[in-house]
Design an enzyme around this catalytic site. Structure first.
Site, mmCIF file in Angstrom:
data_model
loop_
_atom_site.group_PDB
_atom_site.id
_atom_site.type_symbol
_atom_site.label_atom_id
_atom_site.label_comp_id
_atom_site.label_asym_id
_atom_site.label_seq_id
_atom_site.Cartn_x
_atom_site.Cartn_y
_atom_site.Cartn_z
ATOM 1 N N GLU A 1 0.823 -1.215 0.000
ATOM 2 C CA GLU A 1 0.000 0.000 0.000
ATOM 3 C C GLU A 1 0.855 1.262 0.000
ATOM 4 O O GLU A 1 1.984 1.258 0.486
ATOM 5 C CB GLU A 1 -0.906 0.007 1.240
ATOM 6 N N HIS B 1 1.433 2.796 9.358
ATOM 7 C CA HIS B 1 1.485 1.788 8.298
ATOM 8 C C HIS B 1 2.921 1.470 7.890
ATOM 9 O O HIS B 1 3.747 2.361 7.766
ATOM 10 C CB HIS B 1 0.709 2.269 7.068
#
Lengths: 579, 579
Positions: free
Chosen positions: B353, B360
């Site tokens: 991603e 993240h």
């Protein structure tokens, strides 16, 4: 409706593995897989023709058994309305499985509400006369008559025989029909009373019988399975013994097992193998934590190529060239540079090599260790020694049931090892080989054959199948291996062997950047390509060393399983990336 | 000679990360990195100009200090021949480091031969008057005169002050010169006597002083380092307090830390963070093993794309399209189909991603659990509840020193949690938000802001920062999530929150193949693309559920660290694949 999909599934696999498996004869509602591509340890490869003939015979037999079962169970398996005992059996509805504790509970919810499940493996004679609830799979049903049937229930490799008879409390002939008609491998909840039969029960692990009162099917399996668990669980000895008396029992080959791994891993031996694998990891960690090691997690995504040498899996990382780590070597050494003192990691290791052997995988679980050395690289060997002896002791103590389960299908002799591990120098090993008439290059590596031979000689002379061979020739080790103090032709390195196969490779590393660059150059490596590695050692680093082991190899060699695919849950080799 | 390489290393990194870091002013023998790209939690971004000015000032200060040290230590650092005490200090030669126990041993080998190392962290007043041997790094040297110098030795984040003076036994002025001239971060072996000073020692963790008798340099660091460990260890509060009194201390930004991670992870807070990370993994395993779970290792190399949805890393597997597993979801469910009952895995998870946030990573360590459900999906939440309470208790008990070390650099309040974890339904959560004037879609997902707000409301009302929110709307969960029994708009699923951030996602899975296909279709997924997944459930499978947690997030949120890069040893994000 599921059958079309099932066929699609078969076709999917057959297209993937068409080079290694042969689907063989798939007649109507049953199957037989022919053992075309068996592993080294499997013998007796039958010709296709003979196998087809045998398969047809087997198929006939199985259909006869099924017909008998169906005759007894009649056509419909649904619960009949006019049965006063209809609440004691039946299929559990999906809404109930979403939440059995709702107020408008069904029969299953009510039946189990006040009970706890007893594991099948815990069903012993101590429970005689007690009512128990078990959850397991229908291993096999054995209908006796309209009013009586046996069903063997299996849970995690343990099996128990259950009896359902209309002579029992609350049991109707419809219930007998329902039980007898259950598909193999379906999940059931069964309630019954434990009884101890006069004679030993053959073919189950538990020596009690459950007299059923209630039985609910929690989840239905397909009526026909690609492999049967009892076929997959059979030993070669059983197959051969049956052959002597004229019976040809199905032999499930290694690739078929792997294609339908969710069925294959249900066998008692596989349940044992992966529980032992879990124990190896557990003991490895416990031991190292108790010795002051810290568990780390290093990245598997690496810029460029991680080490050179063997092939790597390449990928694109957001526009940058990257690859999968072939070992955590660099990063575990960086953790030592980063003051963690002693570290270990358990994680996947990726090798894109084209080795299609009994001992190579493209992805395996690496057990990696790196540690500061205070005085001498023997400190690393001391850890190996105590770690593995602790591990072997632990497996023998904690995993008796699992080892027995494996031994029933794949008989093996317990590993011979000493409380203090034998250490030989490479020179001593070469001399032993020479004395036995095997000439090897004293400064070259040992090939697999020489390793096997040396293992045999060591076993004869020292009565151990686990030993350390150290002071390897420098020329056969990676450039970052520390040369020996007294002879630069040798190095501060070692390999460890189990049953004549190498299982561990370890060494003291060169931690001085200038010397590391010198060694790289001497090995023909362009220093510029490894500058980040070398530069990691410019900020002060203690002398250190370490080793790496493959988890799957430990289990394979400890249990003498002969094929590493048996000890990897979902193995990856050059020809397999599924399931 | 090493310096060219070092510059190359700097250039290598600067070219890699030119978009996120600014190398700033690197004058002659020192450096300063300007905090351009600080993480969210870091405040006070200075203008480049002001920073450069400050850097120059700092540089001047540091050079002055160094000049003083060098003046005292004179030009040559080598051991002088005419020193009768020359055997008490010096550089350890490489041959000695290959094997200190040889017969023709050097001075270092002889000095340490009959001694054991005492860890710096174990140097307490109990050892008063005892002679000890320590190995550690030169944290800093503080020359006082030609005849006296202090050196602070650091090991694994613990520091101790050592004094070398010609008044001591066997200490020459040449030895004082040698010690005072040691490069920071060099590895030394020091022998001395423990003394307890009258006044508390500032700036070291250990409250004893070592009066040195012997000191050997085991490994030299470069004279100039890209970052100094004490700069990297400084808290914002210290920097701000110094600023008030006119001192501008260097602040090392996050990217610079990561570029020189082998130096950065030497700070006491980082030593604490990764030792706590190790404990989280250890307690996770211990708890689950004690509850009958089996540890498994599933493949990271997957044919095709593992789940769809978020981006995957693709690669070529021997001519077949493959990708890296985004989660072990499919394989851990297959292990349940394979009769392991309860399984867990600790391993890397890959997400391609493009999320460049504080929470993240492109590669992280997944803690994954899957288990049979007997009656209700609350059984899965029960495991989460007890597992995490055990984990939090364990961290607070076992990691006091580590938590203190982290708190000194990054102050945080201990996590508030209850012995029995609060469970709210999604509907209740929505209602709490509504009552507080926050309108959210009752059948949509909560965004990060709403999650934070709810965390705050829960803390106010229930006095806990750890809670479970369950019965999520079905529409916002993956297709394989089991709908609720009584209302198909909701599902048997849950998220778990720490300090207002989601940390765990879990659910009961749909285990009935026909219904799974129906749910996939309803979610717009082509059933043919996931047939292998669906087909795994055709051979009988118990109801089951599970959850996944990110190891780095657990540590980040438990210690309120504000950036997940702080809790990953070598983090990978869309802009970083090195070191």
């Amino acid at each position: 409706m599921g059958f079309n999909c099932f066929i699609k599934f078969l076709l999917f696999f057959s297209s993937l593995f068409v080079s290694t498996i042969e689907l063989g004869v798939a007649i109507s509602s049953s199957y037989i897989f022919i053992d075309i591509m068996s592993s080294e340890s499997e013998e007796q490869q039958l010709s296709k023709k003979a196998a087809k003939k045998e398969a047809a015979k087997q198929e006939k037999l199985r259909r006869r058994q099924e017909a008998a079962a169906l005759a007894s169970a009649a056509s419909s398996l649904s619960v009949e309305e006019d049965d006063p005992y209809s609440s004691n059996y039946g299929d559990v509805s999906l809404p109930e499985l979403k939440s059995c504790s709702q107020t408008d509970a069904g029969q299953w919810s009510l039946a189990i509400s006040s009970m706890e499940w007893t594991p099948v493996g815990a069903l012993t004679q101590d429970l005689k006369e007690k009512e128990v609830l078990i959850r397991g799979r229908v291993h096999i049903t054995r209908p006796v008559s309209k009013n009586m049937s046996f069903v063997v229930v299996r849970e995690k490799g343990f099996t128990v025989q259950c009896l359902v008879t209309t002579q029992g409390e609350g049991v109707s002939s419809q219930m007998v029909k329902f039980v007898a008609g259950l598909n193999r491998e379906s999940i059931i909840d069964a309630i019954g009373v434990v009884s101890v039969p006069g004679n030993p029960i053959k073919g189950t692990t538990q020596q009690v019988e459950i007299h059923l009162r209630k039985l609910y099917c929690v989840n239905k399996a397909l009526p026909t399975l690609p492999i049967n668990v009892d076929d997959a669980a059979r030993s070669d000895a059983e197959i051969e013994a049956a052959l002597l008396s004229g019976d040809k029992l199905p032999r499930v080959n290694q690739d078929t097992r792997l294609n339908f791994r969710v069925l294959d891993i249900r066998t008692p031996s596989n349940q044992g193998i992966f529980r032992i694998q879990c124990q190896v990891g557990t003991i490895f960690r416990q031991f190292l934590l108790s010795e002051g090691f810290v568990e780390i997690h290093t990245p598997k995504l690496i810029a460029g190529s991680s080490e050179g040498g063997s092939a790597v899996f390449k990928l694109d990382y957001k526009g940058q060239p990257a690859c999968l780590a072939q070992s955590p070597q660099l990063h575990k050494q960086m953790a030592i540079c980063g003051d963690f003192g002693r570290v270990f990691e358990i994680g996947p290791v990726f090798r894109a090599e084209d080795s299609y052997t009994h001992r190579h995988l493209c992805e395996f679980t690496g057990l990696d260790v790196e540690m500061e050395i205070k005085k001498h690289y023997s400190e690393v060997m001391d850890i190996v020694d105590r770690l593995f002896v602790t591990m072997f002791d632990g497996m023998n103590e904690r995993c008796q049931k699992e080892l027995e389960a494996i031994g029933r299908q794949y008989p093996f002799e317990p590993l011979k090892y000493k409380p203090k591990t034998l250490r030989l120098t490479f020179e001593e090993g070469v001399q032993m080989l020479k004395d036995a008439g095997v000439e090897v290059d004293p400064l070259g590596d040992l090939n697999t054959e020489a390793e096997r031979k040396l293992g045999q000689l060591v076993l004869e002379k020292y009565d151990t199948e686990f030993y350390i061979l150290h002071r390897y020739p420098l020329a056969v080790r990676p450039f970052y291996t520390m040369p020996c103090y007294d002879n630069a032709l040798y190095s501060n390195s070692f390999d460890v062997f189990i049953r004549g196969e190498e299982i561990i490779s370890g060494a003291q590393r060169v931690h001085v950047p200038e010397f590391l660059a010198e060694r790289a150059q001497a090995c023909g490596i362009d220093v510029n390509t490894i500058s980040t590695y070398i530069d990691s050692f410019r900020y002060g680093v203690p002398p250190h060393g370490g080793f790496g082991v493959g988890l799957e190899r430990v289990v394979m060699l400890f249990c003498a399983l002969g094929n590493i695919r048996k000890t990897s849950l979902f193995p990856r080799d050059p020809q397999r990336i599924a399931p």
